[in-house]
Design an enzyme around this catalytic site. Structure first.
Site, mmCIF file in Angstrom:
data_model
loop_
_atom_site.group_PDB
_atom_site.id
_atom_site.type_symbol
_atom_site.label_atom_id
_atom_site.label_comp_id
_atom_site.label_asym_id
_atom_site.label_seq_id
_atom_site.Cartn_x
_atom_site.Cartn_y
_atom_site.Cartn_z
ATOM 1 N NE ARG A 25 -55.148 14.030 -61.909
ATOM 2 C CZ ARG A 25 -56.303 14.322 -62.865
ATOM 3 N NH1 ARG A 25 -57.003 13.494 -63.274
ATOM 4 N NH2 ARG A 25 -56.265 15.363 -63.301
ATOM 5 C CB SER A 77 -51.081 18.916 -59.859
ATOM 6 O OG SER A 77 -52.018 19.221 -58.961
ATOM 7 C CD GLU A 120 -52.195 14.672 -59.342
ATOM 8 O OE1 GLU A 120 -51.780 15.078 -60.316
ATOM 9 O OE2 GLU A 120 -53.386 15.360 -58.934
#
Length: 300
Positions: free
Chosen positions: A171, A221, A291
């Site tokens: 990420r 998420s 995230e």
């Protein structure tokens, strides 16, 4: 008061004090001072260079999927790429502008019997955002297929960056640290069988629909996957499914998601994220790392 809208930026779709919750996947977020929708790279460059000359802050919001905009909104220019969304195919290479819908781009690959993009068939958001955060799912990620990307520099100029220079990680990409903006990307795919590609995309879409709470607004998420664990599993084991602050709750379907069930606010999201981090750490000893990006100003 805003003469520059009729002079230097005439013809560009710019909206003043526009509520960002109209555009975010979470359905939260205060107003942008100026919300711009450039139709092409020329208009994009005009907005950025004007803002730089005037000392006005600017940022690109992309398609606002894996992001929380605070209730006080964002000062300066916010640029959205909804109109920069063309996709072209040349042999085994797909080139997509940053505003192209990622899921639709995977369908373009399928239509041309190109394989390698199936993993992204259920990831919401834009191509630019996917490259920015090295989006991934089901064992695949953007780093595996990106050939190169065109980048808008802070000065408003355009340069090309190759995959090897993107410094991809989990990420993570080089443009996150540089403050530059992805405006288009080229993906190198492989020839495949249309039927097999379709079946794999159908399988992954079914898995997503079974596991993810698509019936409510969310930011996707929320947490990065901790080494050796799954965030959703840790949250569930801490007894936090359905845990709610204000109008936002931990999804009962997948604890790795937080859903806006009752006109929640960005502050509700922030408070719930902080509370989940604290409670999971107390239960398991693992500290979760968000995230989702949280941007903008708190409401006074």
């Amino acid at each position: 008061m805003f003469d520059f809208l009729d002079n230097e930026l005439k013809g560009i779709d710019i909206r003043v004090k526009e509520p960002l919750k109209k555009y975010t996947y979470t359905k939260v977020g205060g107003p942008a001072d100026f919300l711009a929708f450039p139709r092409n790279r020329y208009e994009l460059s005009r907005v950025v260079k004007f803002a730089n000359r005037q000392g006005i802050d600017w940022m690109v919001l992309g398609n606002a999927s894996n992001i929380i905009v605070r209730d006080g909104g964002i000062r300066g220019f916010v640029i959205m790429f909804d109109k920069l969304n063309t996709t072209t195919v040349d042999g085994y290479i797909i080139e997509a502008e940053a505003g192209a819908n990622l899921i639709e781009t995977t369908r373009v690959a399928k239509f041309h019997s190109l394989t390698g993009f199936e993993f992204a068939c259920g990831i919401p958001g834009s191509v630019g955002g996917a490259v920015f955060m090295n989006a991934g799912a089901y064992g695949g990620e953007i780093a595996h297929i990106l050939l190169s990307a065109q980048i808008l520099t802070k000065s408003g100029d355009v340069r090309t960056i190759e995959n090897r220079d993107m410094r991809f990680g989990y990420r993570r990409s080089a443009v996150q640290a540089s403050g530059e903006v992805v405006i288009s990307a080229k993906f190198a795919l492989k020839p495949g069988d249309y039927t097999l590609i379709s079946q794999e995309m159908a399988r992954l879409t079914h898995l997503r629909e079974l596991k993810q709470p698509l019936e409510h607004p969310s930011c996707g998420s929320v947490f990065k996957r901790p080494l050796g664990y799954f965030a959703g599993q840790l949250i569930g084991e801490a007894g936090l499914k359905g845990h709610r602050i204000g109008g936002v709750e931990v999804s009962r379907k997948h604890a790795g998601f937080m859903v806006n069930v009752a006109d929640g606010t960005a502050q509700d999201y922030e408070d719930l994220i902080a509370d989940v981090i604290e409670k999971v750490e107390a239960h398991s000893g693992v500290r979760l790392e968000p995230e989702v990006r949280i941007i903008g100003e708190k409401k006074e």
